[in-house]
Design an enzyme around this catalytic site. Structure first.
Site, PDB file in Angstrom:
ATOM      1  N   GLU A   6      -1.823  -9.355   3.146  1.00  0.00           N
ATOM      2  CA  GLU A   6      -1.784  -9.988   4.470  1.00  0.00           C
ATOM      3  C   GLU A   6      -3.181 -10.344   4.970  1.00  0.00           C
ATOM      4  O   GLU A   6      -3.334 -11.244   5.810  1.00  0.00           O
ATOM      5  CB  GLU A   6      -1.075  -9.078   5.477  1.00  0.00           C
ATOM      6  CG  GLU A   6      -1.802  -7.804   5.864  1.00  0.00           C
ATOM      7  CD  GLU A   6      -1.494  -6.614   4.977  1.00  0.00           C
ATOM      8  OE1 GLU A   6      -1.722  -5.469   5.396  1.00  0.00           O
ATOM      9  OE2 GLU A   6      -1.035  -6.838   3.822  1.00  0.00           O
ATOM     10  N   HIS A  19      -3.610  -5.081   0.189  1.00  0.00           N
ATOM     11  CA  HIS A  19      -3.135  -5.654   1.448  1.00  0.00           C
ATOM     12  C   HIS A  19      -3.232  -7.188   1.403  1.00  0.00           C
ATOM     13  O   HIS A  19      -4.217  -7.769   1.875  1.00  0.00           O
ATOM     14  CB  HIS A  19      -3.957  -5.117   2.624  1.00  0.00           C
ATOM     15  CG  HIS A  19      -3.696  -3.686   2.943  1.00  0.00           C
ATOM     16  ND1 HIS A  19      -2.717  -3.287   3.830  1.00  0.00           N
ATOM     17  CD2 HIS A  19      -4.275  -2.555   2.474  1.00  0.00           C
ATOM     18  CE1 HIS A  19      -2.707  -1.964   3.901  1.00  0.00           C
ATOM     19  NE2 HIS A  19      -3.636  -1.492   3.090  1.00  0.00           N
ATOM     20  N   CYS A  24       0.832  -1.199   0.000  1.00  0.00           N
ATOM     21  CA  CYS A  24       0.000   0.000   0.000  1.00  0.00           C
ATOM     22  C   CYS A  24       0.874   1.259   0.000  1.00  0.00           C
ATOM     23  O   CYS A  24       1.483   1.574  -1.013  1.00  0.00           O
ATOM     24  CB  CYS A  24      -0.976  -0.036   1.170  1.00  0.00           C
ATOM     25  SG  CYS A  24      -2.354   1.121   0.986  1.00  0.00           S
TER      26      CYS A  24
END
Length: 545
Positions: free
Chosen positions: A519, A517, A383
């Site tokens: 994750e 993102h 990001c």
């Protein structure tokens, strides 16, 4: 027909209700049941999107664009079930809906009250958007029993249980059993008082989960059962675990899932298939190497601000059978001198710059990108980290003096900005027609197209991906040609080719920046491919150091 499990907490906060809920979901899944999880938060914010990470930890984002509590990240990581907008609600959202109805005249002049209007709205949330084949809905109530803000939720649960019947609902209460070192004793009184408080509000829990630092003897379990009006077998000890991924197996050994099924009258359930959790623990505790990742961020003083990132790095380690050490580095420190940067980053086997908002530490992040590029250290920008990589490339390899982000001011060359600042009126109109409103925050899953000969295409093994976003600023595609001439390749773009999603450097051992993102979609039994590849690159780097 779905059965409902309500999880409350008493005595103190931070007892691990979210992990317990996630672990219970994993155990029920291992027995073949279909499970979903929900979180009811008593605070008055509409959602955690505007809350400081230091106040609330990370904001977890769902595929459908909800900004939610970080516990939903635990739910997804342990169960693999994608969370939805309908799986997290706050007091603020409940009251917002009620006040909006009152202003429209929906209540036909009636006096609007906590009972029945607020409690009815909470019950509507609990029972909404449920699949016909769902076996269990697990609902965690945030906060601590006895706090004034949680009272409407407790009352709503009481009413819900009366309406649905005891055979369809279950109450699990988590408490603390402290150890008094001077007396050398575990003390059950806090648990007794907490259960008494909950019972006084109309809810008698069927199962107690007792957090303790010392083993809970049978005598103490029997005492708790006697005074709290539950079966002795329903007093479940919950000791600290070596890893959060050892918690499901620990709860199974303590009998949590068996007691839940017994409470519902299910005594013929198959034993849980724990194979995938056994594999996770085997990889976690029987590793074949170690790597150190330097995370250059803004909120490094509170690891919960990067909770999903931390877990995704651990998952990358599981994929490679290595132990991952995370070195949290304050980006502001790197704005002082090049010597400081080298001293901190040279021991790292890889460098990651995570997402964030605001100018503080931005120049330090750019400096860390430059270090990774010049020293050929594996680099991962997420990001804001990708945006910093593009600004670094613009300044140092593309010769664009004055490159910066309009998030931080008015740079001469806005390599990063709100898309309303640089996209044509025609382009904005086209995107708005497609549901993407330009300068507003992009939230949730968006599609990206990958270049056929790119590193990321080989990592994903796919031409199209869907990843979750949470940002307002974008890399300005008008600078794409200049940046690519400087060696930074745009290997992932939005389907219309307007918004950069991924950049990489083919002349570097591992250098990737992503606007999304990743994750948020990583799981211990299914590590995200980018994190698995990133840690693999760190392992190779460790052999060179």
């Amino acid at each position: 027909m779905a059965r409902f499990i309500f999880i409350t907490g008493g005595v103190v906060s931070s007892l691990g209700k979210g992990l317990m809920a996630a672990s219970l979901a994993a155990l029920l899944q291992a027995r073949g049941y279909k499970v979903r999880l929900r979180k009811l938060d008593p605070y008055l914010n509409i959602d955690p999107g505007t809350m400081s990470p230091y106040q609330h930890g990370e904001v977890y984002v769902t595929d459908d664009g909800a900004e939610t509590d970080l516990d939903l990240g635990h739910y997804e990581r342990f169960s693999g079930v994608p969370a939805r907008q309908s799986d997290n609600v706050t007091s603020g959202r409940i009251y917002q809906g009620i006040i909006s109805r009152e202003r429209r005249g929906d209540y036909l002049g009636a006096t609007v009250q906590v009972i029945p209007h607020v409690t009815n709205a909470i019950q509507e949330f609990i029972g909404a958007d449920i699949e016909p084949d769902l076996d269990f809905m697990i609902c965690e109530i945030g906060g601590t029993v006895g706090d004034i803000e949680s009272l409407p939720f407790i009352e709503a649960i009481r009413q819900f249980r009366n309406q649905e019947g005891r055979g369809q609902t279950l109450s699990i209460h988590t408490t603390l059993v402290p150890y008094i070192a001077a007396a050398g004793e575990l003390k059950t009184k806090p648990t007794q008082h907490s259960v008494r408080e909950l019972t006084s509000l109309g809810i008698q829990p069927e199962i107690l989960v007792c957090r303790t630092e010392h083993p809970l003897p049978d005598g103490e379990r029997a005492k708790i059962a006697l005074f709290c009006n539950v079966r002795k077998e329903a007093v479940i000890p919950a000791l600290d675990a070596k890893s959060i991924y050892a918690v499901p197996a620990q709860y199974h050994e303590a009998g949590l899932d068996s007691e839940v099924l017994h409470a519902f009258g299910i005594d013929d359930a198959p034993p849980p298939d724990m194979a995938r959790w056994d594999d996770v623990l085997d990889r976690l505790f029987h590793f074949e190497g170690e790597v150190t990742i330097g995370v250059v961020g803004k909120y490094v003083g509170l690891p919960d601000a990067y909770k999903s990132l931390t877990e995704a790095l651990i998952h990358g380690g599981l994929a490679n059978r290595v132990k991952v050490h995370i070195n949290w580095l304050d980006a502001e420190l790197f704005e002082q001198s090049a010597g400081e940067i080298a001293a901190k980053l040279e021991p790292m086997h890889a460098i990651l710059v995570p997402g964030g908002f605001g100018e503080r530490g931005s120049e330090g992040k750019i400096a860390s990108v430059q270090f990774a590029r010049e020293r050929k250290v594996p680099f991962f920008g997420i990001c804001l980290g990708m945006q910093m990589a593009c600004i670094e490339a613009a300044r140092n390899t593309a010769g664009i003096a004055g490159a910066g982000s309009s998030e931080f001011g008015e740079p001469a060359e806005p390599v990063v900005g709100l898309i309303t600042e640089w996209m044509s009126a025609e382009g904005l109109q086209k995107r708005a027609a497609g549901g993407d409103l330009g300068g507003t925050m992009r939230l949730g899953a968006y599609e990206a197209k990958l270049a056929g000969n790119s590193v990321v295409r080989s990592i994903y093994g796919a031409d199209t991906i869907h990843e979750r976003h949470r940002h307002r600023y974008e890399v300005n595609a008008h600078y794409k040609d200049a940046l690519e001439q400087g060696g930074l390749v745009f290997s992932g773009m939005s389907p219309d080719g307007e918004l950069p999603e991924i950049v990489e450097r083919p002349d570097h051992p591992w250098f990737i920046g992503v606007q999304f993102h990743p994750e948020l979609k990583s799981k211990p039994f299914d590590p995200h491919p980018l994190f698995a590849s990133f840690i693999e690159a760190a392992v190779k780097q460790s052999r060179l150091v």
